[in-house]
Scaffold this motif. Structure first.
Motif, PDB file in Angstrom:
ATOM      1  N   ASN A 192      36.935  34.631  44.999  1.00 22.12           N
ATOM      2  CA  ASN A 192      36.555  35.766  45.848  1.00 22.12           C
ATOM      3  C   ASN A 192      35.465  36.550  45.141  1.00 22.12           C
ATOM      4  OD1 ASN A 192      37.760  38.166  44.345  1.00 22.12           O
ATOM      5  ND2 ASN A 192      39.572  36.859  44.578  1.00 22.12           N
ATOM      6  N   SER A 193      34.745  37.345  45.892  1.00 26.44           N
ATOM      7  CA  SER A 193      33.533  37.971  45.379  1.00 26.44           C
ATOM      8  C   SER A 193      33.815  39.075  44.363  1.00 26.44           C
ATOM      9  CB  SER A 193      32.724  38.554  46.542  1.00 26.44           C
ATOM     10  OG  SER A 193      33.494  39.506  47.254  1.00 26.44           O
ATOM     11  N   ALA A 194      35.054  39.564  44.300  1.00 35.04           N
ATOM     12  CA  ALA A 194      35.350  40.705  43.443  1.00 35.04           C
ATOM     13  C   ALA A 194      35.722  40.310  42.018  1.00 35.04           C
ATOM     14  CB  ALA A 194      36.480  41.531  44.051  1.00 35.04           C
ATOM     15  N   VAL A 195      36.022  39.040  41.777  1.00 39.73           N
ATOM     16  CA  VAL A 195      36.453  38.603  40.451  1.00 39.73           C
ATOM     17  C   VAL A 195      35.320  37.840  39.795  1.00 39.73           C
ATOM     18  CG1 VAL A 195      38.150  37.265  39.153  1.00 39.73           C
ATOM     19  CG2 VAL A 195      38.846  38.493  41.226  1.00 39.73           C
ATOM     20  N   PRO A 196      34.852  38.288  38.637  1.00 36.80           N
ATOM     21  CA  PRO A 196      33.676  37.655  38.032  1.00 36.80           C
ATOM     22  C   PRO A 196      33.985  36.276  37.469  1.00 36.80           C
ATOM     23  CG  PRO A 196      34.582  39.323  36.571  1.00 36.80           C
ATOM     24  CD  PRO A 196      35.333  39.442  37.859  1.00 36.80           C
ATOM     25  N   ALA A 197      32.936  35.480  37.355  1.00 36.18           N
ATOM     26  CA  ALA A 197      33.050  34.182  36.693  1.00 36.18           C
ATOM     27  C   ALA A 197      33.305  34.387  35.209  1.00 36.18           C
ATOM     28  CB  ALA A 197      31.776  33.380  36.908  1.00 36.18           C
ATOM     29  N   TYR A 198      33.776  33.314  34.557  1.00 38.35           N
ATOM     30  CA  TYR A 198      34.013  33.378  33.112  1.00 38.35           C
ATOM     31  C   TYR A 198      33.453  32.109  32.492  1.00 38.35           C
ATOM     32  CZ  TYR A 198      36.301  33.889  28.611  1.00 38.35           C
ATOM     33  OH  TYR A 198      36.550  34.009  27.261  1.00 38.35           O
ATOM     34  N   PRO A 199      32.536  32.231  31.523  1.00 35.61           N
ATOM     35  CA  PRO A 199      31.929  31.033  30.922  1.00 35.61           C
ATOM     36  C   PRO A 199      33.007  30.123  30.325  1.00 35.61           C
ATOM     37  CG  PRO A 199      30.742  33.021  30.267  1.00 35.61           C
ATOM     38  CD  PRO A 199      31.978  33.482  30.985  1.00 35.61           C
ATOM     39  N   GLY A 200      32.907  28.863  30.630  1.00 35.72           N
ATOM     40  CA  GLY A 200      33.863  27.904  30.104  1.00 35.72           C
ATOM     41  C   GLY A 200      35.085  27.707  30.960  1.00 35.72           C
ATOM     42  N   ALA A 201      35.212  28.501  32.016  1.00 32.69           N
ATOM     43  CA  ALA A 201      36.365  28.362  32.912  1.00 32.69           C
ATOM     44  C   ALA A 201      35.935  27.590  34.148  1.00 32.69           C
ATOM     45  CB  ALA A 201      36.902  29.735  33.312  1.00 32.69           C
TER      46      ALA A 201
END
Length: 230
Positions: A202-211
């Protein structure tokens, strides 16, 4: 990725088994406090409770240590009587409804002999979550659930995922799928233990590098073909 057969699918709760939507927590706490405190005090009490709640969520995110509603009220210096708690639970009710896709999916998984689990980072007691699942007629479709309010850890700590595996009677993470909406808590945490991972973004939760999830789906009903292919 191992070709081991899937033994369990474990779901996050908020934003996964319940559809994601934005909640104004400040307004919610004001509405909860208004009937129970003098008008001059209600806004400041609500702000104090919210600040305590946010502090514990930061603790969950940074130290991966759990907390409870009791911790929140204690930090805020508020002694919650049952009427206040009832008002709080009622205020949350519109935000807790289970996705209509969930019950058919859980039935299909269990029909395939796959165990269904829940792992939620939550301040709430088990009783409140089970009240929600009972209301929505899915409680009997869940083989095991772990709520961080009952254990020392929160996702993405590996012990939280191990607890969820134990709750559904599975020992090998390679036989588990974790489904969640948070790249860090859910995907990074589950992959770190060796689970397959499915992201419902969803648009409210940021991406996380490596995930990087194994699969991205837009709704719960899209999950079953991927489980069958594994």
């Amino acid at each position: 990725m191992s070709s081991m057969a899937i033994a369990a699918v474990i779901f996050d709760w908020g934003g996964t088994l319940t559809p994601w939507h934005v909640i104004d927590h400040e307004a919610l706490w004001r509405d909860v406090c208004a009937p129970h405190f003098p008008q001059a005090d209600a806004v400041s009490v609500a702000a104090t409770i919210l600040a305590a709640e946010n502090a514990f969520w930061r603790q969950c995110e940074t130290a991966h240590r759990s907390a409870t509603l009791d911790h929140v009220f204690a930090r805020a210096g508020v002694t919650p009587h049952q009427d206040l708690l009832d008002t709080y639970f009622r205020a949350w009710e519109p935000h807790t409804y289970t996705d209509p896709d969930a019950a058919p999916l859980l039935r299909e998984l269990r029909g395939r002999g796959i165990r269904v689990g829940v792992l939620s980072n939550t301040l709430w007691p088990r009783e409140l979550h089970e009240r929600v699942f009972h209301r929505d007629e899915v409680l009997g479709l869940i083989d095991g659930a772990v709520y961080s309010s009952e254990i020392p850890w929160t996702k993405p700590h590996p012990e939280a995922f191990r607890a969820a595996m134990a709750a559904v009677g599975v020992t090998d993470p390679a036989s588990c799928v974790f489904v969640g909406d948070r790249p860090y808590d859910d995907i990074f945490g589950a992959k770190g233990l060796g689970m397959r991972t499915v992201l419902i973004p969803n648009s409210a939760v940021p991406a996380y590098p490596g995930a990087e999830p194994d699969v991205v789906i837009s709704r719960l009903s899209d999950l079953l073909p991927h489980v069958d292919n594994w």
